[in-house]
Each structure stands twice: as structure tokens, then as C-alpha cells.
Design an enzyme around this catalytic site. Structure first.
Site, short mmCIF file in Angstrom:
data_model
loop_
_atom_site.label_atom_id
_atom_site.label_comp_id
_atom_site.label_asym_id
_atom_site.label_seq_id
_atom_site.Cartn_x
_atom_site.Cartn_y
_atom_site.Cartn_z
CB ALA A 33 -0.98 -0.04 1.51
CG LEU A 34 4.55 0.35 -1.97
CD1 LEU A 34 5.34 0.13 -3.13
CD2 LEU A 34 5.32 0.30 -0.40
N GLY A 37 6.21 8.33 1.18
CA GLY A 37 7.20 7.72 2.25
C GLY A 37 7.98 6.65 1.97
CG HIS A 38 6.18 2.78 1.53
ND1 HIS A 38 4.66 2.78 1.55
CD2 HIS A 38 6.53 2.19 2.73
CE1 HIS A 38 4.41 2.22 2.73
NE2 HIS A 38 5.37 2.03 3.23
CE LYS A 150 4.34 5.79 9.64
NZ LYS A 150 3.40 5.29 10.66
P1 AMP Z 1 5.39 -0.03 6.33
O1 AMP Z 1 5.09 -0.76 4.98
O2 AMP Z 1 4.35 0.74 6.96
O3 AMP Z 1 5.89 -1.29 7.11
O4 AMP Z 1 6.77 0.66 6.17
C1 AMP Z 1 7.68 0.25 5.49
C2 AMP Z 1 9.10 1.41 5.71
O5 AMP Z 1 8.69 2.66 5.07
C3 AMP Z 1 9.24 1.24 7.04
O6 AMP Z 1 10.85 1.67 7.36
C4 AMP Z 1 8.73 2.75 7.58
O7 AMP Z 1 9.38 3.26 8.71
C5 AMP Z 1 8.93 3.62 6.18
N1 AMP Z 1 7.82 4.55 6.21
C6 AMP Z 1 6.44 4.47 6.34
N2 AMP Z 1 5.80 5.63 6.44
C7 AMP Z 1 6.73 6.29 6.20
C8 AMP Z 1 6.97 8.09 5.94
N3 AMP Z 1 5.83 8.81 6.30
N4 AMP Z 1 8.09 8.63 6.01
C9 AMP Z 1 9.19 8.06 5.77
N5 AMP Z 1 9.24 6.54 5.88
C10 AMP Z 1 8.19 5.93 5.92
#
Ligand code: AMP
Length: 281
Positions: A33-34, A37-38, A150
Site C-alpha cells: 500500500a505504497l 514515504g516508501h 516514523k
Molecule cells: P510499512 O510498509 O508501513 O511497514 O513501512 C515500510 C517502511 O517505510 C518502514 O521503514 C517505515 O518506517 C517506512 N515509512 C512508512 N511511512 C513513512 C513515512 N511517512 N516517511 C518515511 N518512511 C516511512
């Protein structure tokens, strides 16, 4: 063209070719669900590595709340398009059987680090994170891996895990990307209805206020003021708002010159639990 791998064998076959080319492998683990931030992590990887690999895997072992797992957004087609546009080289989209052919029963010991904050409110969460990330590191064998600040506690846990397992990967922590109103970007934001989304915009404002107020009043008073603000909105409910030492995540009660302080918050908007943080000193 981006390569899509679903099995460990496929990743290993491609990696053999890549390793022979002698480049640095950068890795961005995600749950899909990119969002931007990703993508900022992908860009960071592309800046310092020859090959960028992203994984998209919703890890069941890190969800203590099964409702949260069922509800978690899954958009694989859109993710592939976004990664391709971002210039990602390989996406790894494994099944749960591929990652866990048998139950992962490993128990990590992170001392006090996983007993506080999200570790306290989500029992087993960080053990599940360590299981999946160590497994992914073993499969992908990256030189560098990129994580967002985050999930600040997660960054500290992963660094500790790398140290404990004596892995050779370098962990790179990257800044938080935010929406125009300050809300930290998150896959979970898509689950918020209009009212909940509006209410959630208080979270980054609270953190900014924490930074300002902590210059003039005690941290306990700041925390109480922030919690009081949260409770005035019936859609919001705080798990925690804490001021912590940036290294140990132990709660601090006053500002001092010998340690850096971060304010971390976990707040529900409706049913959706959101986390955010801001460095205070
Ligand atoms: P997730 O898919 O939520 O597990 O996140 C995957 C990676 O993306 C993790 O290292 C998160 O910390 C990073 N991430 C998620 N949201 C953000 C954001 N808003 N800004 C920067 N990195 C993010």
C-alpha cells in the site's frame, strides 16, 4: 524493466547475477500500500546503491491484533506500478509460506527496548518484526537497508538485532514524509474516513506543540496538556504520548544537556491506530 520475484529461488537466481557485477545492494522492506514515504526510501537507496530491491509482504507475525491484519490495505498492482515508476530494480512479493515454511519460534531479547511504547501496547509485535526482517535480510543479503524514522522504535530494534546477529548490513534511517497538513504518511491513512482524517491532523500539531512547550514548562505538564487536548476530541484516543531518551527509549522527566529527547505518540483516530514522533532536543 523491474523484475518481480515471488519465490526465494527467483531472488537468489537474480542475485547471483548481480553479485557477479559487484554492486551494492540496497533493500527497502515494506508491507505495501505504497505511498511517498516508501518511495523516499527507494530514492535514498537508488542514490547510494547500484541495485535496489523492495519487498512487499504483510507479515502476519507482527500483528497482535487480528482485526488490524485483516483490515490492512493491500494494493499489489498499484504497488508494482509505483515501484516501477520509482526505478526500483526488483520487487520481492512472497507468500507467507515462502517466508515461513515452518513456524518461526525464535524469541529475540531486546532488553528494555521492546518493553516500552509500542512494545508494551502491541505484545509480540517487535519479535514478529525481527523475525521477518532477519528472514528477509537472509534472503536478500543487502549491503544497506533503509527504514523510516516514523517507526522510530522499530529502527532501534532493527539496529540492535543486526548487532546481536552480527549481520553485515548497514541500517540507514530516513526522515518522515508528511502530508501537507503535517500528518505522517502511512498506509493506514487510507483507512480513515473524512472525519477521522481531519481529527488525525491534530497528531503532528501536538508534537510541534510538545517541542515548543517543553522549552518553558515541565515535560510532565506538557504531556498532561497534550493528553487533555486529545481527550477533547471524541474520535481520538491516546495509547501514549511520551518523552524519551533517543537511545534507550526510557521515559525522561526533564530536559538535560547529556541526552537527546524524542516525543513519541500512538493515537487512535476511530479504529485506526497511528504513530508519529518528533525530536525535541
Ligand atoms: P510499512 O510498509 O508501513 O511497514 O513501512 C515500510 C517502511 O517505510 C518502514 O521503514 C517505515 O518506517 C517506512 N515509512 C512508512 N511511512 C513513512 C513515512 N511517512 N516517511 C518515511 N518512511 C516511512
Amino acid at each position: 524493466m523491474m523484475i518481480i520475484c515471488k519465490t526465494i529461488q527467483e531472488i537468489r537466481d537474480f542475485e547471483e547475477k548481480l553479485i557477479s557485477q559487484n554492486g551494492l545492494i540496497g533493500f527497502v522492506p515494506t508491507m505495501g500500500a505504497l505511498h511517498e514515504g516508501h518511495i523516499s526510501l527507494i530514492k535514498q537507496s537508488k542514490q547510494c546503491c547500484e541495485i535496489t530491491i523492495c519487498s512487499v509482504f504483510v507479515n502476519p507475525n507482527q500483528f497482535n491484533d487480528k482485526g488490524d491484519l485483516a483490515r490492512y490495505p493491500r494494493t499489489p498492482e498499484a504497488d508494482i506500478k509505483i515501484l516501477e515508476d520509482a526505478g526500483c530494480d526488483i520487487v520481492f512479493m512472497p507468500s507467507a509460506e515462502e517466508i515461513y515454511p515452518k513456524d518461526d519460534t525464535r524469541v529475540f531479547d531486546f532488553g528494555t527496548l521492546d518493553k516500552v511504547l509500542d512494545g508494551a501496547y502491541r505484545p509480540g509485535h517487535f519479535n514478529g518484526v525481527a523475525q521477518v526482517v532477519s528472514r528477509l535480510f537472509d534472503i536478500v543479503k543487502p549491503h544497506k537497508a533503509f527504514f523510516g524514522l516514523k517507526d522510530y522504535q522499530q529502527v532501534l530494534i532493527i539496529k540492535k538485532m543486526v548487532e546481536q546477529l552480527q549481520l553485515k548490513v548497514e541500517i540507514v534511517a530516513c526522515p518522515i514524509l508528511r502530508e501537507p497538513d503535517g500528518l505522517a504518511m502511512s498506509s493506514r491513512n487510507t483507512l480513515l474516513n473524512l472525519e477521522e482524517r481531519k481529527a488525525a491532523s491534530l497528531i503532528p500539531r501536538l508534537l510541534q506543540e510538545a517541542r515548543e512547550l517543553s522549552k518553558s514548562i515541565s515535560l510532565v505538564d506538557v504531556k498532561n496538556r497534550l493528553l487533555a487536548q486529545v481527550s477533547t476530541n471524541p474520535l481520538l484516543k491516546a495509547d501514549y504520548i511520551e518523552f524519551c531518551d533517543t537511545d534507550t527509549l526510557q521515559t525522561v522527566s526533564e530536559i538535560s544537556t547529556d541526552k537527546k529527547i524524542i516525543c513519541l505518540a500512538a493515537i487512535f483516530s476511530g479504529k485506526i491506530r497511528l504513530i508519529d514522533n518528533l525530536f525535541i532536543t
